[in-house]
Design a protein around this motif. Structure first.
Motif, PDB file in Angstrom:
ATOM      1  N   THR A   1       0.909  -1.319   0.062  1.00  0.00           N
ATOM      2  CA  THR A   1       0.102  -0.046  -0.168  1.00  0.00           C
ATOM      3  C   THR A   1       0.979   1.229   0.021  1.00  0.00           C
ATOM      4  OG1 THR A   1       0.006  -0.209   2.349  1.00  0.00           O
ATOM      5  CG2 THR A   1      -1.982  -1.175   1.196  1.00  0.00           C
ATOM      6  N   ASP A   2       1.928   1.107   0.463  1.00  0.00           N
ATOM      7  CA  ASP A   2       2.820   2.334   0.821  1.00  0.00           C
ATOM      8  C   ASP A   2       3.443   2.588  -0.457  1.00  0.00           C
ATOM      9  OD1 ASP A   2       2.742   2.543   3.619  1.00  0.00           O
ATOM     10  OD2 ASP A   2       4.690   1.542   4.009  1.00  0.00           O
ATOM     11  N   SER A   3       3.583   1.777  -1.485  1.00  0.00           N
ATOM     12  CA  SER A   3       4.055   1.842  -2.905  1.00  0.00           C
ATOM     13  C   SER A   3       2.909   2.182  -3.937  1.00  0.00           C
ATOM     14  CB  SER A   3       4.805   0.723  -3.531  1.00  0.00           C
ATOM     15  OG  SER A   3       3.843  -0.318  -3.584  1.00  0.00           O
ATOM     16  N   GLY A   4       1.826   2.375  -3.029  1.00  0.00           N
ATOM     17  CA  GLY A   4       0.649   2.848  -4.477  1.00  0.00           C
ATOM     18  C   GLY A   4      -0.383   1.606  -4.587  1.00  0.00           C
ATOM     19  N   GLY A   5      -0.163   0.602  -4.028  1.00  0.00           N
ATOM     20  CA  GLY A   5      -0.924  -0.363  -4.428  1.00  0.00           C
ATOM     21  C   GLY A   5      -2.559  -0.426  -3.670  1.00  0.00           C
ATOM     22  N   PRO A   6      -3.404  -0.732  -4.354  1.00  0.00           N
ATOM     23  CA  PRO A   6      -4.912  -0.530  -3.835  1.00  0.00           C
ATOM     24  C   PRO A   6      -4.864  -1.175  -2.475  1.00  0.00           C
ATOM     25  CG  PRO A   6      -5.066  -2.342  -5.574  1.00  0.00           C
ATOM     26  CD  PRO A   6      -3.691  -1.405  -5.767  1.00  0.00           C
ATOM     27  N   GLY A   7      -5.657  -0.712  -1.363  1.00  0.00           N
ATOM     28  CA  GLY A   7      -5.733  -1.213  -0.038  1.00  0.00           C
ATOM     29  C   GLY A   7      -6.436  -2.578  -0.052  1.00  0.00           C
ATOM     30  N   ALA A   8      -7.665  -2.686  -0.980  1.00  0.00           N
ATOM     31  CA  ALA A   8      -8.436  -3.694  -1.086  1.00  0.00           C
ATOM     32  C   ALA A   8      -7.503  -5.205  -1.548  1.00  0.00           C
ATOM     33  CB  ALA A   8      -9.487  -3.549  -2.122  1.00  0.00           C
ATOM     34  N   ARG A   9      -6.309  -4.856  -2.075  1.00  0.00           N
ATOM     35  CA  ARG A   9      -5.462  -6.134  -2.379  1.00  0.00           C
ATOM     36  C   ARG A   9      -4.479  -6.318  -1.481  1.00  0.00           C
ATOM     37  NH1 ARG A   9      -5.388 -10.338  -4.852  1.00  0.00           N
ATOM     38  NH2 ARG A   9      -3.335  -9.910  -5.667  1.00  0.00           N
ATOM     39  N   ALA A  10      -4.242  -5.436  -0.421  1.00  0.00           N
ATOM     40  CA  ALA A  10      -3.124  -5.398   0.359  1.00  0.00           C
ATOM     41  C   ALA A  10      -2.934  -6.722   1.080  1.00  0.00           C
ATOM     42  CB  ALA A  10      -3.184  -4.398   1.442  1.00  0.00           C
ATOM     43  N   GLU A  11      -4.134  -7.408   1.775  1.00  0.00           N
ATOM     44  CA  GLU A  11      -3.846  -8.645   2.557  1.00  0.00           C
ATOM     45  C   GLU A  11      -3.769  -9.607   1.634  1.00  0.00           C
ATOM     46  OE1 GLU A  11      -6.514 -11.351   5.548  1.00  0.00           O
ATOM     47  OE2 GLU A  11      -7.260  -9.425   5.021  1.00  0.00           O
ATOM     48  N   ALA A  12      -4.149  -9.870   0.623  1.00  0.00           N
ATOM     49  CA  ALA A  12      -3.964 -11.090  -0.507  1.00  0.00           C
ATOM     50  C   ALA A  12      -2.440 -10.982  -0.809  1.00  0.00           C
ATOM     51  CB  ALA A  12      -5.018 -10.976  -1.527  1.00  0.00           C
ATOM     52  N   HIS A  13      -2.129  -9.629  -1.135  1.00  0.00           N
ATOM     53  CA  HIS A  13      -0.819  -9.515  -1.745  1.00  0.00           C
ATOM     54  C   HIS A  13       0.229  -9.950  -0.714  1.00  0.00           C
ATOM     55  CE1 HIS A  13       2.584  -7.596  -3.806  1.00  0.00           C
ATOM     56  NE2 HIS A  13       2.832  -7.044  -2.591  1.00  0.00           N
ATOM     57  N   GLY A  14       0.037  -9.482   0.610  1.00  0.00           N
ATOM     58  CA  GLY A  14       0.835  -9.750   1.670  1.00  0.00           C
ATOM     59  C   GLY A  14       1.274 -11.288   1.859  1.00  0.00           C
ATOM     60  N   MET A  15       0.089 -11.972   1.900  1.00  0.00           N
ATOM     61  CA  MET A  15       0.002 -13.330   2.041  1.00  0.00           C
ATOM     62  C   MET A  15       1.027 -14.025   0.805  1.00  0.00           C
ATOM     63  SD  MET A  15      -1.602 -14.570   4.905  1.00  0.00           S
ATOM     64  CE  MET A  15      -2.876 -14.210   6.059  1.00  0.00           C
ATOM     65  N   GLY A  16       0.436 -13.642  -0.406  1.00  0.00           N
ATOM     66  CA  GLY A  16       1.248 -14.295  -1.451  1.00  0.00           C
ATOM     67  C   GLY A  16       2.758 -14.028  -1.270  1.00  0.00           C
ATOM     68  N   ALA A  17       3.068 -12.637  -1.088  1.00  0.00           N
ATOM     69  CA  ALA A  17       4.509 -12.225  -1.236  1.00  0.00           C
ATOM     70  C   ALA A  17       5.328 -12.929  -0.001  1.00  0.00           C
ATOM     71  CB  ALA A  17       4.390 -10.723  -0.920  1.00  0.00           C
ATOM     72  N   ALA A  18       4.456 -13.343   1.140  1.00  0.00           N
ATOM     73  CA  ALA A  18       5.007 -13.843   2.248  1.00  0.00           C
ATOM     74  C   ALA A  18       5.246 -15.445   1.810  1.00  0.00           C
ATOM     75  CB  ALA A  18       4.205 -13.805   3.366  1.00  0.00           C
ATOM     76  N   VAL A  19       4.459 -16.168   1.214  1.00  0.00           N
ATOM     77  CA  VAL A  19       4.745 -17.443   0.866  1.00  0.00           C
ATOM     78  C   VAL A  19       6.001 -17.466  -0.395  1.00  0.00           C
ATOM     79  CG1 VAL A  19       3.624 -19.396  -0.631  1.00  0.00           C
ATOM     80  CG2 VAL A  19       2.472 -18.216   1.078  1.00  0.00           C
ATOM     81  N   LEU A  20       6.159 -16.628  -1.052  1.00  0.00           N
ATOM     82  CA  LEU A  20       7.392 -16.406  -2.084  1.00  0.00           C
ATOM     83  C   LEU A  20       8.518 -16.140  -1.037  1.00  0.00           C
ATOM     84  CD1 LEU A  20       5.914 -14.310  -4.882  1.00  0.00           C
ATOM     85  CD2 LEU A  20       6.595 -16.759  -5.025  1.00  0.00           C
ATOM     86  N   LEU A  21       8.531 -15.194  -0.129  1.00  0.00           N
ATOM     87  CA  LEU A  21       9.759 -14.997   0.875  1.00  0.00           C
ATOM     88  C   LEU A  21      10.037 -16.102   1.502  1.00  0.00           C
ATOM     89  CD1 LEU A  21      11.669 -13.338   2.037  1.00  0.00           C
ATOM     90  CD2 LEU A  21       9.804 -12.457   3.759  1.00  0.00           C
ATOM     91  N   GLY A  22       8.989 -17.291   1.966  1.00  0.00           N
ATOM     92  CA  GLY A  22       9.349 -18.450   2.754  1.00  0.00           C
ATOM     93  C   GLY A  22      10.058 -19.225   1.824  1.00  0.00           C
ATOM     94  N   ASP A  23       9.617 -19.579   0.575  1.00  0.00           N
ATOM     95  CA  ASP A  23       9.818 -20.526  -0.514  1.00  0.00           C
ATOM     96  C   ASP A  23      11.502 -20.013  -0.667  1.00  0.00           C
ATOM     97  OD1 ASP A  23       7.696 -21.399  -0.444  1.00  0.00           O
ATOM     98  OD2 ASP A  23       6.732 -20.912  -2.472  1.00  0.00           O
TER      99      ASP A  23
END
Length: 343
Positions: free
Chosen positions: A102-124
């Motif tokens: 969201t700080d980079s301009g992403g829509p707030g409605a997508r923030a939670e899903a984005h965070g979860m997806g990005a975290a899965v990638l980070l863990g991988d």
């Protein structure tokens, strides 16, 4: 250890095909700071325990550092599964990545899903890099062949432990102490203490007797470590632990602490536990009532006794272990600090 991890990530960022990688590695670097370094330190202690000279210490440290990246993988995915807000007093990875989005301009409605997806990638990514760091530590082929089966066992055990945790969390509180112990043995005990020690000993060509002694010491101590963690998760000071004291109760974690309470609860106490434990909206005031039951049923005292018993078993095993005197002294200190800690 810090220098090895920092240098590894610096090299990865320089070699990246684009400038996007720091989006993940910034969070990774944050997670690599502030931890106890327990697994990597135990790996080095295991190396010393086998009685090898200190010349290849740099190789041992590189291999041990790979466990820190594996730990990040486990923590990130654990927080995703539990939907935890914090880790070590900081936002959990998926929360931090959602905020960065969201700080980079992403829509707030997508923030939670984005965070979860990005975290899965980070863990991988942390999992893949832990493997790479181990394979590039400079181990001779024979040593690597001795270490890899232990690493594979550790990884499989953690996944199994996470599955057990996932399957038991949120269910009706149970009085099955043995089942709760089974979860912590595979989710934490073996991975936190036994396997890091064994991996370190194998790095140094440790004998089967040394590896068996690592198990005799590490498993009971690992169980005691997690039992202490369960107590801190309910009764600890969040300012010191970095962990809220409502999460385990709200999630309905099937801990040994809760199993003891269910076993000894009165009808009224059991009714309250089954109403409140696992309630995602549990308030602090309601949690106070749950904690009172954990005290009044003797559950907290019973877990303290279990911690003490397991620490004593570990120390007796250490007395009989074929470890170097210096390593045994260090491990004796670990046994005490891991079981009386407040963080």
């Amino acid at each position: 250890m810090d220098a090895v991890l920092r240098g590894f990530l610096d090299a990865k960022e320089r070699a990246a095909p684009g400038g996007e990688l720091p989006y993940l590695t910034t969070t990774l670097r944050t997670m690599l700071t502030g931890g106890k370094r327990l697994r990597s330190v135990l790996c080095v202690y295991g190396w010393y325990a086998a009685g090898r000279p200190p010349e290849p210490l740099e190789t041992a440290i590189h291999a041990a550092a790979s466990l820190e990246l594996f730990q990040v993988f486990a923590l990130v995915h654990d927080d995703v599964m539990d939907d935890s807000d914090t880790r070590r007093g900081q936002p959990s990875a998926h929360r931090a990545l959602a905020a960065a989005y969201t700080d980079s301009g992403g829509p707030g409605a997508r923030a939670e899903a984005h965070g979860m997806g990005a975290a899965v990638l980070l863990g991988d990514l942390a999992l893949v890099w832990s493997d790479e760091l181990l394979h590039t530590a400079g181990l001779k082929p024979r040593r690597l062949a001795e270490v890899l089966p232990l690493v594979s066992e550790m990884r499989s055990e953690v996944m199994y432990g996470q599955l057990l945790d996932l399957c038991t969390t949120g269910r009706r509180p149970s009085g099955d102490v043995d089942a709760a112990l089974h979860v912590i043995r595979y989710k934490t005990a073996k991975y936190t203490m036994e396997r890091p020690l064994q991996i370190g000993a194998a790095l140094a060509g440790g004998s089967p007797e040394v590896l068996e002694a690592c198990s005799a010491f590490g498993i009971p101590l690992g169980e005691a470590f997690q039992l202490r963690d369960d107590l801190l998760g309910v009764f600890g000071d969040p300012a010191r632990t970095g962990k809220p004291t409502l999460d385990d109760l709200r999630e309905g974690k099937a801990t040994v602490l809760m199993a003891h309470a269910v076993r000894n609860a009165s009808t009224a106490q059991l009714k309250l536990l089954r109403k409140r434990v696992g309630d995602p909206d549990l308030s602090e005031q309601q949690a106070v009532l749950v904690r009172e039951i954990l005290e009044d049923t003797g559950a907290r005292e019973a877990v303290e006794t279990m911690i003490e018993e397991r620490r004593d078993v570990a120390l007796r095993a250490l007395d009989a272990a074929p470890f170097t005197r210096e390593a045994a002294a260090c491990l004796r200190d670990v046994a005490r600090t891991a079981t009386v800690r407040q963080v």
